[in-house]
Structures are given as C-alpha cells and as structure tokens.
Motif scaffolding. Structure first.
Motif, PDB file in Angstrom:
ATOM      1  N   ARG A 199       0.852  -1.191   0.000  1.00 28.59           N
ATOM      2  CA  ARG A 199       0.000   0.000   0.000  1.00 28.59           C
ATOM      3  C   ARG A 199       0.889   1.243   0.000  1.00 28.59           C
ATOM      4  N   PHE A 200       0.450   2.256  -0.720  1.00 31.46           N
ATOM      5  CA  PHE A 200       1.248   3.464  -0.923  1.00 31.46           C
ATOM      6  C   PHE A 200       1.822   4.033   0.363  1.00 31.46           C
ATOM      7  N   ASP A 201       0.990   4.261   1.366  1.00 34.68           N
ATOM      8  CA  ASP A 201       1.457   4.895   2.605  1.00 34.68           C
ATOM      9  C   ASP A 201       2.563   4.084   3.279  1.00 34.68           C
ATOM     10  N   ASN A 202       2.449   2.774   3.234  1.00 40.89           N
ATOM     11  CA  ASN A 202       3.468   1.918   3.818  1.00 40.89           C
ATOM     12  C   ASN A 202       4.754   1.949   2.988  1.00 40.89           C
ATOM     13  N   MET A 203       4.619   1.927   1.688  1.00 41.14           N
ATOM     14  CA  MET A 203       5.801   1.914   0.813  1.00 41.14           C
ATOM     15  C   MET A 203       6.602   3.211   0.926  1.00 41.14           C
ATOM     16  N   VAL A 204       5.905   4.333   1.007  1.00 39.46           N
ATOM     17  CA  VAL A 204       6.595   5.620   1.164  1.00 39.46           C
ATOM     18  C   VAL A 204       7.462   5.603   2.423  1.00 39.46           C
ATOM     19  N   LYS A 205       6.913   5.023   3.467  1.00 37.66           N
ATOM     20  CA  LYS A 205       7.605   4.985   4.764  1.00 37.66           C
ATOM     21  C   LYS A 205       8.724   3.930   4.783  1.00 37.66           C
ATOM     22  N   ASN A 206       8.434   2.729   4.278  1.00 33.49           N
ATOM     23  CA  ASN A 206       9.362   1.606   4.438  1.00 33.49           C
ATOM     24  C   ASN A 206      10.252   1.286   3.231  1.00 33.49           C
ATOM     25  N   GLU A 207       9.884   1.762   2.056  1.00 29.71           N
ATOM     26  CA  GLU A 207      10.648   1.447   0.845  1.00 29.71           C
ATOM     27  C   GLU A 207      10.873   2.719   0.019  1.00 29.71           C
ATOM     28  N   PRO A 208      11.526   3.729   0.577  1.00 28.07           N
ATOM     29  CA  PRO A 208      11.636   5.022  -0.107  1.00 28.07           C
ATOM     30  C   PRO A 208      12.365   4.976  -1.445  1.00 28.07           C
TER      31      PRO A 208
ATOM     32  N   TYR B 241       8.236   8.722  -4.260  1.00 26.10           N
ATOM     33  CA  TYR B 241       8.075   8.557  -2.822  1.00 26.10           C
ATOM     34  C   TYR B 241       8.778   9.650  -2.020  1.00 26.10           C
ATOM     35  N   LYS B 242       9.909  10.133  -2.514  1.00 23.17           N
ATOM     36  CA  LYS B 242      10.644  11.151  -1.741  1.00 23.17           C
ATOM     37  C   LYS B 242       9.825  12.418  -1.539  1.00 23.17           C
ATOM     38  N   ASP B 243       8.873  12.668  -2.439  1.00 25.95           N
ATOM     39  CA  ASP B 243       7.982  13.822  -2.312  1.00 25.95           C
ATOM     40  C   ASP B 243       6.591  13.428  -1.820  1.00 25.95           C
ATOM     41  N   ASN B 244       6.448  12.165  -1.365  1.00 21.93           N
ATOM     42  CA  ASN B 244       5.161  11.631  -0.915  1.00 21.93           C
ATOM     43  C   ASN B 244       4.076  11.867  -1.967  1.00 21.93           C
ATOM     44  N   LYS B 245       4.450  11.653  -3.225  1.00 21.59           N
ATOM     45  CA  LYS B 245       3.562  11.914  -4.354  1.00 21.59           C
ATOM     46  C   LYS B 245       3.116  10.598  -4.990  1.00 21.59           C
ATOM     47  N   LYS B 246       1.852  10.525  -5.347  1.00 16.69           N
ATOM     48  CA  LYS B 246       1.301   9.352  -6.017  1.00 16.69           C
ATOM     49  C   LYS B 246       1.361   9.522  -7.534  1.00 16.69           C
ATOM     50  N   CYS B 247       1.524   8.417  -8.231  1.00 22.01           N
ATOM     51  CA  CYS B 247       1.508   8.441  -9.701  1.00 22.01           C
ATOM     52  C   CYS B 247       0.069   8.493 -10.223  1.00 22.01           C
ATOM     53  N   HIS B 248      -0.875   8.077  -9.408  1.00 18.97           N
ATOM     54  CA  HIS B 248      -2.296   8.088  -9.755  1.00 18.97           C
ATOM     55  C   HIS B 248      -3.077   8.682  -8.586  1.00 18.97           C
ATOM     56  N   ASP B 249      -4.047   9.500  -8.881  1.00 21.20           N
ATOM     57  CA  ASP B 249      -4.870  10.118  -7.844  1.00 21.20           C
ATOM     58  C   ASP B 249      -5.950   9.118  -7.423  1.00 21.20           C
ATOM     59  N   TYR B 250      -5.568   8.239  -6.523  1.00 18.88           N
ATOM     60  CA  TYR B 250      -6.456   7.172  -6.058  1.00 18.88           C
ATOM     61  C   TYR B 250      -6.170   6.940  -4.581  1.00 18.88           C
TER      62      TYR B 250
ATOM     63  N   LEU C 200      -4.396   3.550  -3.358  1.00 11.09           N
ATOM     64  CA  LEU C 200      -3.342   3.152  -4.295  1.00 11.09           C
ATOM     65  C   LEU C 200      -2.470   2.052  -3.705  1.00 11.09           C
ATOM     66  N   ASN C 201      -2.293   0.991  -4.480  1.00 11.07           N
ATOM     67  CA  ASN C 201      -1.403  -0.095  -4.102  1.00 11.07           C
ATOM     68  C   ASN C 201      -0.316  -0.191  -5.165  1.00 11.07           C
ATOM     69  N   CYS C 202       0.917  -0.286  -4.721  1.00 13.89           N
ATOM     70  CA  CYS C 202       2.067  -0.226  -5.624  1.00 13.89           C
ATOM     71  C   CYS C 202       2.629  -1.594  -5.995  1.00 13.89           C
ATOM     72  N   TYR C 203       1.926  -2.669  -5.635  1.00 12.37           N
ATOM     73  CA  TYR C 203       2.435  -4.007  -5.961  1.00 12.37           C
ATOM     74  C   TYR C 203       2.673  -4.144  -7.460  1.00 12.37           C
ATOM     75  N   LEU C 204       1.712  -3.719  -8.251  1.00 16.85           N
ATOM     76  CA  LEU C 204       1.885  -3.716  -9.701  1.00 16.85           C
ATOM     77  C   LEU C 204       2.168  -2.284 -10.134  1.00 16.85           C
ATOM     78  N   CYS C 205       3.393  -1.874  -9.892  1.00 18.00           N
ATOM     79  CA  CYS C 205       3.813  -0.522 -10.255  1.00 18.00           C
ATOM     80  C   CYS C 205       3.589  -0.306 -11.754  1.00 18.00           C
ATOM     81  N   ALA C 206       3.727  -1.339 -12.499  1.00 13.25           N
ATOM     82  CA  ALA C 206       3.412  -1.311 -13.927  1.00 13.25           C
ATOM     83  C   ALA C 206       2.251  -2.254 -14.157  1.00 13.25           C
ATOM     84  N   CYS C 207       1.610  -2.107 -15.281  1.00 19.02           N
ATOM     85  CA  CYS C 207       0.402  -2.876 -15.556  1.00 19.02           C
ATOM     86  C   CYS C 207       0.683  -4.075 -16.457  1.00 19.02           C
ATOM     87  N   PRO C 208       0.158  -5.231 -16.109  1.00 26.46           N
ATOM     88  CA  PRO C 208       0.300  -6.406 -16.967  1.00 26.46           C
ATOM     89  C   PRO C 208      -0.367  -6.231 -18.338  1.00 26.46           C
TER      90      PRO C 208
END
Length: 141
Positions: free
Chosen positions: A34-43, A49-58, A61-69
């Motif tokens: 999940r975005f909030d956890n990744m920003v904190k634990n996987e910068p 993440y360094k700007d606490n910014k999301k790539c999608h306004d959702y 947001l879950n970052c497991y699939l940072c790219a789409c299949p």
C-alpha cells in the motif's frame, strides 16, 4: 531510460522488497505494498516517494503492480500510425488510458488508469515473481 531498462530495474526492485516478505501471506504482501506503507518503508522503490507523491490520484493506491500487466512495449515499435512509430500500447484499450503523441512517436499514457493498483485486481494476478505477472508486457520485435 528505455522501456527494457525500466522493466528490468523495476523487477529487481520488486524482488528486493519481496525478499523481506517471504514469510508473509498473499494478503500481507499486498497490504505491505500500500502506498502509505511503501513511502515509509521502501523510499527507494519509486522516485515519487521522496515527495510523498502518487503516480495516480487514487485514495487506496497499491504499488504491488507498479506497472500494468496490460501494458505492451516494443523497443523498435509496433507499427506506423500516421507517420509516427507506436512504441507502447494498452492491451485492453482502457477507457482511462491515453497516448503521448510526439512529432514521430506514440507512447501509451497510463496516468489516468488505476486498473493494476486495485487490490482486487492484484489478488487476481498475484505472483511472488513480478516478472511472471509481467511476462506478456515485453513483445519481441
């Protein structure tokens, strides 16, 4: 950076996070991404993440699939469209996707689409190996 370079780099970043989660269930892994956890634990996972910014306004947001299949790329391009080389496209023609169109190129723009960032979708595609989930993304020339 080329698509190929990004693809390989992202797969390695994902694998590094997954090494920390070997004892976690699928649900726990998905929750970890999940975005909030990744920003904190996987910068270092995402430059945004360094700007606490999301790539999608959702909100969820879950970052497991940072790219789409459903994303497809070809280093030499798929075809010519009105004199421009189509380098990437959406395999499902998402209504929320669009294209970046330049003087001689066309690239898929996924910024309006959240398909791969929903946890229900991730559960359906889940694999501990990101390259397995993304196996159809790279198309040979």
């Amino acid at each position: 950076m080329t698509y190929e370079e990004w693809f390989n780099q992202q797969g390695k970043l994902h694998a590094n996070v997954m090494k920390k989660l070997t004892d976690k269930s699928m649900d726990e892994v998905i929750e970890y991404f999940r975005f909030d956890n990744m920003v904190k634990n996987e910068p270092d996972f995402c430059p945004l993440y360094k700007d606490n910014k999301k790539c999608h306004d959702y909100e969820d947001l879950n970052c497991y699939l940072c790219a789409c299949p459903n994303f497809r790329f070809k280093m030499e391009g798929f075809e010519e469209v009105e004199g421009k080389t189509l380098f990437s496209k959406c395999n499902i023609n998402s209504k929320d996707g669009s294209q970046y169109i330049g003087e001689d190129y066309i690239h898929q723009n996924c910024s309006g689409c959240i398909v791969p960032h929903r946890e229900k979708y991730i559960k359906n595609k889940f694999s501990r190996d990101w390259f397995e989930v993304m196996k159809d993304v790279r198309e040979e020339v």
